[in-house]
Design a protein around this motif. Structure first.
Motif, mmCIF file in Angstrom:
data_model
loop_
_atom_site.group_PDB
_atom_site.id
_atom_site.type_symbol
_atom_site.label_atom_id
_atom_site.label_comp_id
_atom_site.label_asym_id
_atom_site.label_seq_id
_atom_site.Cartn_x
_atom_site.Cartn_y
_atom_site.Cartn_z
ATOM 1 N N ALA A 111 5.612 18.183 2.213
ATOM 2 C CA ALA A 111 4.332 17.483 2.255
ATOM 3 C C ALA A 111 3.853 17.135 0.847
ATOM 4 N N ILE A 112 3.567 15.844 0.623
ATOM 5 C CA ILE A 112 3.082 15.353 -0.666
ATOM 6 C C ILE A 112 1.715 14.680 -0.508
ATOM 7 N N ILE A 113 1.622 13.791 0.484
ATOM 8 C CA ILE A 113 0.386 13.051 0.747
ATOM 9 C C ILE A 113 -0.092 13.386 2.153
ATOM 10 N N ASP A 114 -1.376 13.723 2.297
ATOM 11 C CA ASP A 114 -1.975 14.190 3.552
ATOM 12 C C ASP A 114 -1.201 15.411 4.054
ATOM 13 N N LEU A 115 -1.610 16.566 3.574
ATOM 14 C CA LEU A 115 -0.891 17.807 3.868
ATOM 15 C C LEU A 115 -1.153 18.328 5.274
ATOM 16 N N ILE B 241 9.026 6.890 13.701
ATOM 17 C CA ILE B 241 9.665 6.826 12.384
ATOM 18 C C ILE B 241 9.972 8.217 11.858
ATOM 19 N N VAL B 242 11.082 8.313 11.110
ATOM 20 C CA VAL B 242 11.337 9.442 10.215
ATOM 21 C C VAL B 242 11.521 8.841 8.822
ATOM 22 N N PHE B 243 10.871 9.437 7.833
ATOM 23 C CA PHE B 243 10.702 8.792 6.530
ATOM 24 C C PHE B 243 10.828 9.832 5.428
ATOM 25 N N ASN B 244 11.574 9.484 4.398
ATOM 26 C CA ASN B 244 11.722 10.321 3.212
ATOM 27 C C ASN B 244 11.327 9.505 2.001
ATOM 28 N N GLY B 245 10.367 9.997 1.215
ATOM 29 C CA GLY B 245 10.005 9.288 -0.011
ATOM 30 C C GLY B 245 8.511 9.091 -0.149
ATOM 31 N N GLU B 246 8.157 8.111 -0.964
ATOM 32 C CA GLU B 246 6.752 7.752 -1.183
ATOM 33 C C GLU B 246 6.632 6.245 -1.316
ATOM 34 N N TYR C 106 4.339 3.862 -3.081
ATOM 35 C CA TYR C 106 3.321 3.994 -4.122
ATOM 36 C C TYR C 106 2.133 3.060 -3.907
ATOM 37 N N ASN C 107 2.369 1.923 -3.291
ATOM 38 C CA ASN C 107 1.263 0.978 -3.059
ATOM 39 C C ASN C 107 0.743 1.042 -1.632
ATOM 40 N N PHE C 108 0.868 2.214 -0.990
ATOM 41 C CA PHE C 108 0.464 2.315 0.417
ATOM 42 C C PHE C 108 -1.023 2.069 0.615
ATOM 43 N N GLN C 109 -1.832 2.409 -0.372
ATOM 44 C CA GLN C 109 -3.266 2.197 -0.215
ATOM 45 C C GLN C 109 -3.608 0.704 -0.187
ATOM 46 N N THR C 110 -2.900 -0.079 -0.996
ATOM 47 C CA THR C 110 -3.106 -1.530 -1.001
ATOM 48 C C THR C 110 -2.662 -2.141 0.323
ATOM 49 N N ILE C 111 -1.499 -1.709 0.822
ATOM 50 C CA ILE C 111 -1.003 -2.220 2.102
ATOM 51 C C ILE C 111 -1.942 -1.821 3.231
ATOM 52 N N ARG C 112 -2.443 -0.610 3.178
ATOM 53 C CA ARG C 112 -3.361 -0.129 4.223
ATOM 54 C C ARG C 112 -4.598 -1.019 4.312
ATOM 55 N N LYS C 113 -5.133 -1.429 3.165
ATOM 56 C CA LYS C 113 -6.311 -2.291 3.168
ATOM 57 C C LYS C 113 -6.015 -3.624 3.836
ATOM 58 N N ARG C 114 -4.789 -4.134 3.632
ATOM 59 C CA ARG C 114 -4.406 -5.406 4.257
ATOM 60 C C ARG C 114 -4.289 -5.271 5.775
ATOM 61 N N LEU C 115 -3.920 -4.078 6.226
ATOM 62 C CA LEU C 115 -3.694 -3.856 7.652
ATOM 63 C C LEU C 115 -4.933 -3.355 8.395
ATOM 64 N N ALA C 116 -5.940 -2.932 7.650
ATOM 65 C CA ALA C 116 -7.071 -2.201 8.244
ATOM 66 C C ALA C 116 -7.811 -2.983 9.316
ATOM 67 N N ALA C 117 -7.827 -4.295 9.205
ATOM 68 C CA ALA C 117 -8.570 -5.096 10.181
ATOM 69 C C ALA C 117 -7.918 -5.078 11.559
ATOM 70 N N THR D 249 -5.654 0.831 13.522
ATOM 71 C CA THR D 249 -6.444 2.047 13.355
ATOM 72 C C THR D 249 -5.550 3.135 12.789
ATOM 73 N N PHE D 250 -6.037 3.811 11.754
ATOM 74 C CA PHE D 250 -5.259 4.860 11.098
ATOM 75 C C PHE D 250 -5.846 6.222 11.435
ATOM 76 N N LYS D 251 -4.970 7.152 11.783
ATOM 77 C CA LYS D 251 -5.382 8.497 12.152
ATOM 78 C C LYS D 251 -5.105 9.524 11.065
ATOM 79 N N SER D 252 -4.419 9.096 10.011
ATOM 80 C CA SER D 252 -4.084 10.003 8.913
ATOM 81 C C SER D 252 -4.284 9.274 7.595
ATOM 82 N N ASN D 253 -4.079 10.000 6.510
ATOM 83 C CA ASN D 253 -4.130 9.391 5.186
ATOM 84 C C ASN D 253 -2.735 9.250 4.589
ATOM 85 N N SER D 254 -1.718 9.289 5.427
ATOM 86 C CA SER D 254 -0.336 9.317 4.947
ATOM 87 C C SER D 254 0.231 7.916 4.745
ATOM 88 N N ASP D 255 1.199 7.827 3.837
ATOM 89 C CA ASP D 255 1.904 6.566 3.653
ATOM 90 C C ASP D 255 2.875 6.298 4.797
#
Length: 375
Positions: free
Chosen positions: A49-53, A70-75, A77-88, A91-97
Motif C-alpha cells: 500500500a502506497i496511496i490510500d492505505l 483490475i490488478v495493478f502494480n505501480g503508481e 503519478y498524474n492520477f489526480q489530474t486524470i481524476r479531475k477530468r473524469l469526475a463529472a 463516482t470515486f469511492k477511494s483516493n487510489s490511483d
C-alpha cells in the motif's frame, strides 16, 4: 511494489492462490483474488500500500457495475489530474490511483495509456467484452511476464509464479542465453524460457477468444527538434527534474532516497529536500575496501541538505553470501554486479520507509557512461 497474476485457461482457485502466495514478498499488506470459473479467468494480487492505505484501495478492484476488474502494480503519478477530468462522469469511492485507472479505461479504452504518466503494469478483465487487457509502462520499470501456448494464457509479475501452475516444465531458450552472454542481460521479449515472455516496455496486449494480440503504444519521437540557448536548456532541465521528483513524492507512507553521492542521486535528494517540510531519509552503502567506498561523498550531500542519513558498511563476504538469496528474487540471468549492494541498501531502506527514490536513469538520459564519449 505489488505483485499481479492471473490466467485464462483450465486452472483453479488453488492455482490462483499459489501464484499470489509466490509473489507475497512483493506485497505484504493484503492479498486478493477473483475467479470467473465459467469463463476460465482468474486474477490475483499482492498489495504494497502506497496511496490510500485503507481497504478501499485493495485489489482486485471493480468498477461500479462489477463488469470490469483490475490488478495493478505501480503508481500513476498524474492520477489526480486524470481524476479531475473524469469526475463529472464517474463516482470515486477511494483516493487510489487504481480506481482512476479503471475509469480511465472505461472512458478511453486502450487509448487510456496515452493519458498515463507513471510506472505500471496492470491487467484488466472486461467481462462484457470477454477480454483481458494488459499493459506495461513506457520505460518498463514494472515487470509483466506471460506464458502462451496457443490456448492457455498465464501472466504474472515474476516468472516463478507462472512456473507454479503451467502443466509442463518449459524448455530453456538457447537464443535468450546467447543474448545474455553477449549483452549481459536478456532482452525483451525473451526471458530464458520458451513460451514465456516479457511484455516489452510501451506495449499492451489484448487476449480474447483464445487469441493474443500485442501492440506498441508509444515510442520516442526525435523528429521535432527544440532549439534553445544553453541557459534556456539549463532552466528547462532543472524545472523538469524538479517536477518529476515532486510527482514521485506523492505517497501516504514514509519516503526516502538512495544516496550514492554521485551527481544523479544527489540531484534527486536536492529537489526532495527543497520540496519536503521535514528532513529526507537517505540511505547509502559503504565498503571496507577504499577503492570502492564512496560513502564519504554521500555524507557530504547529506550534510548539505540536512538529511537523516543512514549508512550500511559491507564487506566482500557480505556480498558473496547474498548470491543464493538473489537467485530467489531474479527471474532471469543478469550480469549487473550492482544488484548486490542495491539489494542490501534496499533492505536497509525498507526498515524505515516504504518508498525510495534513486538516481537510476540519469546516465541514460544525460550520457553519463564512458561509452557515450566514444559515440
Amino acid at each position: 511494489m505489488c505483485g499481479i497474476c492471473g490466467f485464462s485457461g483450465n486452472y483453479t482457485q488453488s492455482d490462483l492462490s499459489v501464484m499470489a502466495d509466490t509473489l507475497a514478498h512483493r506485497g505484504p499488506d493484503s492479498k486478493g483474488d477473483v475467479l470467473y470459473s465459467d469463463m476460465g479467468i482468474g486474477l490475483g494480487h499482492r498489495r504494497l500500500a502506497i496511496i490510500d492505505l485503507s481497504p478501499a484501495g485493495n485489489q482486485p478492484m471493480y468498477d461500479d457495475s462489477g463488469d470490469i476488474v483490475i490488478v495493478f502494480n505501480g503508481e500513476i503519478y498524474n492520477f489526480q489530474t486524470i481524476r479531475k477530468r473524469l469526475a463529472a462522469n464517474y463516482t470515486f469511492k477511494s483516493n487510489s490511483d487504481t480506481e482512476v485507472l479503471i475509469n480511465a479505461y472505461k472512458e478511453w479504452g486502450t487509448d487510456c495509456l496515452s493519458k498515463l504518466n507513471g510506472m505500471f503494469s496492470f491487467v484488466i478483465y472486461d467481462k462484457r467484452k470477454r477480454l483481458l487487457f494488459g499493459a506495461r509502462d513506457k520505460i518498463g520499470e514494472k515487470p509483466l511476464k506471460y506464458y502462451y501456448d496457443g490456448k492457455n494464457f498465464v501472466f504474472a509479475s515474476e516468472v516463478k509464479a507462472i512456473l507454479k501452475i503451467i502443466k509442463h516444465a518449459p524448455e530453456i531458450d538457447p537464443v535468450a542465453i546467447h543474448h545474455y552472454l553477449t549483452l549481459q542481460y536478456v532482452p525483451s521479449p525473451m526471458t530464458g524460457f520458451k513460451n514465456i515472455y516479457k511484455l516489452p516496455p510501451a506495449h499492451y496486449f489484448i487476449f480474447q477468444n483464445g487469441n493474443l494480440e500485442i501492440k506498441k503504444y508509444w515510442s520516442l519521437d526525435f523528429s521535432n527538434k527544440d532549439v534553445h540557448s544553453e541557459q534556456e536548456w539549463e532552466e528547462i532541465i532543472i524545472k523538469e527534474i524538479e517536477r518529476s521528483v515532486k510527482m514521485r513524492m506523492i505517497a501516504d507512507v514514509p519516503i526516502g532516497a538512495l544516496l550514492s553521492g554521485g551527481l544523479d542521486s544527489s540531484t534527486v535528494v536536492a529537489f526532495m529536500a527543497k520540496n519536503s517540510p521535514k528532513p529526507i531519509n537517505t540511505f547509502s552503502i559503504g565498503f571496507d575496501n577504499q577503492m570502492f567506498d564512496e560513502s564519504q561523498y554521500a555524507k557530504i550531500v547529506s550534510d548539505l541538505y540536512s538529511t537523516s542519513h543512514n549508512t550500511l558498511m559491507v564487506t566482500s563476504n557480505d556480498l558473496m553470501e547474498l548470491l543464493p538469496t538473489l537467485m530467489d528474487y531474479y527471474d532471469e540471468p543478469i550480469a549487473d554486479n550492482s544488484i548486490l549492494p542495491t539489494f542490501l541498501v534496499s533492505k536497509l531502506t525498507r526498515e524505515q520507509v516504504t518508498v525510495a527514490l534513486d538516481g537510476d536513469g540519469g546516465d541514460e538520459n544525460f550520457a553519463g557512461y564512458d561509452r557515450y564519449n566514444i559515440v
